[in-house]
Design a protein around this motif. Structure first.
Motif, PDB file in Angstrom:
ATOM      1  N   ARG A   1       0.838  -1.201   0.000  1.00  7.84           N
ATOM      2  CA  ARG A   1       0.000   0.000   0.000  1.00  7.84           C
ATOM      3  C   ARG A   1       0.877   1.257   0.000  1.00  7.84           C
ATOM      4  N   ILE A   2       1.968   1.190   0.743  1.00 11.00           N
ATOM      5  CA  ILE A   2       2.887   2.338   0.783  1.00 11.00           C
ATOM      6  C   ILE A   2       3.494   2.561  -0.610  1.00 11.00           C
ATOM      7  N   THR A   3       3.912   1.463  -1.252  1.00 11.74           N
ATOM      8  CA  THR A   3       4.493   1.578  -2.595  1.00 11.74           C
ATOM      9  C   THR A   3       3.474   2.174  -3.557  1.00 11.74           C
ATOM     10  N   SER A   4       2.241   1.751  -3.431  1.00 13.03           N
ATOM     11  CA  SER A   4       1.221   2.274  -4.330  1.00 13.03           C
ATOM     12  C   SER A   4       0.964   3.760  -4.064  1.00 13.03           C
ATOM     13  N   MET A   5       1.077   4.197  -2.830  1.00 14.42           N
ATOM     14  CA  MET A   5       0.952   5.635  -2.523  1.00 14.42           C
ATOM     15  C   MET A   5       2.072   6.430  -3.188  1.00 14.42           C
ATOM     16  N   ARG A   6       3.258   5.839  -3.211  1.00 14.28           N
ATOM     17  CA  ARG A   6       4.386   6.513  -3.889  1.00 14.28           C
ATOM     18  C   ARG A   6       4.042   6.750  -5.354  1.00 14.28           C
ATOM     19  N   GLN A   7       3.566   5.685  -6.004  1.00  9.76           N
ATOM     20  CA  GLN A   7       3.248   5.796  -7.423  1.00  9.76           C
ATOM     21  C   GLN A   7       2.130   6.819  -7.644  1.00  9.76           C
ATOM     22  N   GLN A   8       1.106   6.750  -6.805  1.00  7.43           N
ATOM     23  CA  GLN A   8      -0.032   7.657  -6.995  1.00  7.43           C
ATOM     24  C   GLN A   8       0.369   9.114  -6.795  1.00  7.43           C
ATOM     25  N   LEU A   9       1.220   9.372  -5.800  1.00  2.00           N
ATOM     26  CA  LEU A   9       1.643  10.761  -5.566  1.00  2.00           C
ATOM     27  C   LEU A   9       2.511  11.239  -6.726  1.00  2.00           C
ATOM     28  N   PHE A  10       3.405  10.368  -7.177  1.00  2.00           N
ATOM     29  CA  PHE A  10       4.261  10.722  -8.305  1.00  2.00           C
ATOM     30  C   PHE A  10       3.399  11.039  -9.529  1.00  2.00           C
ATOM     31  N   ASP A  11       2.447  10.162  -9.839  1.00  2.00           N
ATOM     32  CA  ASP A  11       1.569  10.376 -10.996  1.00  2.00           C
ATOM     33  C   ASP A  11       0.785  11.680 -10.872  1.00  2.00           C
ATOM     34  N   ALA A  12       0.306  11.952  -9.663  1.00  2.00           N
ATOM     35  CA  ALA A  12      -0.497  13.157  -9.452  1.00  2.00           C
ATOM     36  C   ALA A  12       0.328  14.423  -9.692  1.00  2.00           C
ATOM     37  N   LEU A  13       1.611  14.386  -9.318  1.00  2.00           N
ATOM     38  CA  LEU A  13       2.470  15.564  -9.545  1.00  2.00           C
ATOM     39  C   LEU A  13       2.787  15.699 -11.038  1.00  2.00           C
ATOM     40  N   GLN A  14       3.009  14.562 -11.688  1.00  2.00           N
ATOM     41  CA  GLN A  14       3.237  14.581 -13.135  1.00  2.00           C
ATOM     42  C   GLN A  14       2.027  15.197 -13.836  1.00  2.00           C
ATOM     43  N   ALA A  15       0.845  14.741 -13.433  1.00  2.00           N
ATOM     44  CA  ALA A  15      -0.395  15.212 -14.065  1.00  2.00           C
ATOM     45  C   ALA A  15      -0.559  16.720 -13.893  1.00  2.00           C
ATOM     46  N   ARG A  16      -0.071  17.248 -12.776  1.00  2.00           N
ATOM     47  CA  ARG A  16      -0.189  18.688 -12.532  1.00  2.00           C
ATOM     48  C   ARG A  16       0.944  19.481 -13.183  1.00  2.00           C
ATOM     49  N   GLY A  17       1.907  18.776 -13.737  1.00  2.00           N
ATOM     50  CA  GLY A  17       3.062  19.460 -14.319  1.00  2.00           C
ATOM     51  C   GLY A  17       3.873  20.205 -13.277  1.00  2.00           C
ATOM     52  N   THR A  18       3.898  19.669 -12.070  1.00  2.00           N
ATOM     53  CA  THR A  18       4.639  20.327 -10.982  1.00  2.00           C
ATOM     54  C   THR A  18       6.119  20.407 -11.344  1.00  2.00           C
TER      55      THR A  18
END
Ligand code: PGU
Length: 407
Positions: free
Chosen positions: A324-341
């Motif tokens: 679950r922790i690993t999946s949170m890493r991926q989701q946070l990374f994807d969310a920042l990518q999606a925002r173009g941070t």
């Protein structure tokens, strides 16, 4: 009759500063916002943001209570100690077979580190302990109070958000012979950066060639990779060479037994004879601090470790937490990518274990707390275990705003 003095005899006592980690929870608890999110303390939460009592712990506890012979007598910990040593060193460890290991129950990771520190301050010829820079904030305080003198070795390179391997080798290479070296067995806190197996091997060679004394802190066995054995590899490399070491183990995280305060300190020695004398001194340290460790948590751990079925069930639940922790890493990374941070955020998926060392500066952290009610330590560490699919977007919005609005 003398009247009571007007002032307290403690009137001069100054208020202690809030703990940098536990203080985050205090601030979080005071925040009335429904959006608030506590990513400060390293404590596992479910997708629903709730603390998790492992099913296997519930079962073991039930089993213990149903056992007519269970009592609250002063604890004979031999079984728990043996099982703990087996868990970290491996069932077929020659050091265990040769009786060169002494293990005592400790008050979770912290208490085990403290007992180890006290023992070293009394019985070891070198008083200096080298801690990685940075490290868990309690390390320097615990070891200083135990009577050791604390120095640092380079560990983390902010530029790469990875390991400063060269700096580490240089600093340990110039440490006086005999110095104690604290090593995070896996899932380094706060950076989430671990040496590779090849780098561990080089560290081992350096430590042994300079006769430094390794003191491992294993607070996250099973949380880094999801495998108890894989996360013990660093320690087992050092045991396999026949040399001596200390290791503090905690069951707070991997069994979710935070408040039970159950852990262990093991010292691997060169001979059974030395180990038994070392053990007598460890018992003396404990006797004069708190005499006996508490029984309940240790009974739960022992019940799980000695029963094949419960053990297997535990490994499945542990793997699920790590996943679950690993999946949170991926989701946070994807969310920042999606925002173009702006910036490279790949360290979120490269770092290991409970924490991401984001690289956010204290100004950005306090902005996120003030504007988004997100609580984290001021060094920019976030506990990935406190996140969920539902809260990732809020965190990603906050990080995006912080890096675009706060220098
Ligand atoms: N060692 C390391 C590296 C840790 O991260 C922690 C816990 C401990 C030892 C001690 O844990 P015990 O509960 O004594 O077994 N660190 C967490 C938990 C909060 C705290 O600071 O105690 C953290 O958030 O860093």
């Amino acid at each position: 009759m003398a009247s009571p003095p007007a002032d307290s005899v403690f009137a001069h006592v100054a208020a202690a500063p809030e703990d940098p980690i536990l203080g985050v929870t205090v601030a979080y608890n005071k925040d009335p916002s429904p959006l608030k999110l506590n990513l400060g303390v390293g404590a596992y939460r479910t997708e629903e943001g709730k603390p998790l009592l492992l099913n296997v712990v519930r079962k073991a506890e039930q089993q213990i209570l149903n056992d007519g012979s269970y009592n609250k007598e002063y604890l004979p910990t031999a079984e728990f100690n043996k099982l703990s040593a087996k868990l970290i060193f491996g069932a077929d460890s020659p050091a265990i077979q040769e009786n060169r290991v002494t293990t005592v129950q400790g008050l979770s990771g912290t208490g085990s580190l403290r007992v180890g520190g006290e023992f070293l301050a009394r019985h070891y010829h070198q008083r200096t302990i080298y801690l990685p820079q940075p490290t868990w904030g309690n390390h320097p305080k615990v070891f200083t109070l135990a009577g050791l003198s604390v120095k640092n070795y380079r560990y983390y390179a902010p530029a790469t958000r990875g390991l400063d391997f060269q700096g580490l080798l240089e600093d340990l290479g110039s440490a006086p012979s005999g110095s104690i070296v604290l090593l995070h067995a896996c899932a380094h806190n706060p950076t989430g950066v671990d040496p590779t197996p090849a780098q561990w091997e080089q560290i081992r060679q350096l430590i042994r060639s300079k006769a430094l004394l390794p003191f491992f802190d294993s607070a996250y066995q099973g949380f880094a990779s999801g495998s108890l054995d894989a996360d013990a590899q660093s320690v087992r490399m050092f045991v396999a060479d026949g040399g001596e070491l200390l290791i503090a183990q905690s069951y707070a995280q991997n069994m979710g037994l935070y408040a039970e305060r159950v852990g262990a300190l093991s010292i691997v020695c060169k001979s059974a004879d030395v180990a038994s004398r070392v053990e007598s001194q460890l018992k003396l340290v404990i006797r004069l601090m708190y005499s006996n460790p508490p029984t309940h948590g240790a009974s739960i751990v022992a019940a799980i470790l000695k029963d094949r079925e419960l053990y297997n069930e535990w490994t499945v639940e542990l793997k699920a937490m790590a996943d679950r922790i690993t999946s949170m890493r991926q989701q946070l990374f994807d969310a920042l990518q999606a925002r173009g941070t702006p910036g490279d955020w790949s360290h979120i998926i490269k770092q290991i274990g409970m924490f991401t060392f984001t690289g956010l500066n204290p100004g950005q952290v306090s902005f996120m707390t003030k504007e988004y009610h997100i609580y984290m330590t001021s060094d920019g560490r976030i506990s990935m275990a406190g996140l969920s699919t539902e809260t990732v977007p809020h965190l990603a919005d906050a990080i995006h705003a912080a890096v675009t609005q706060v220098v």
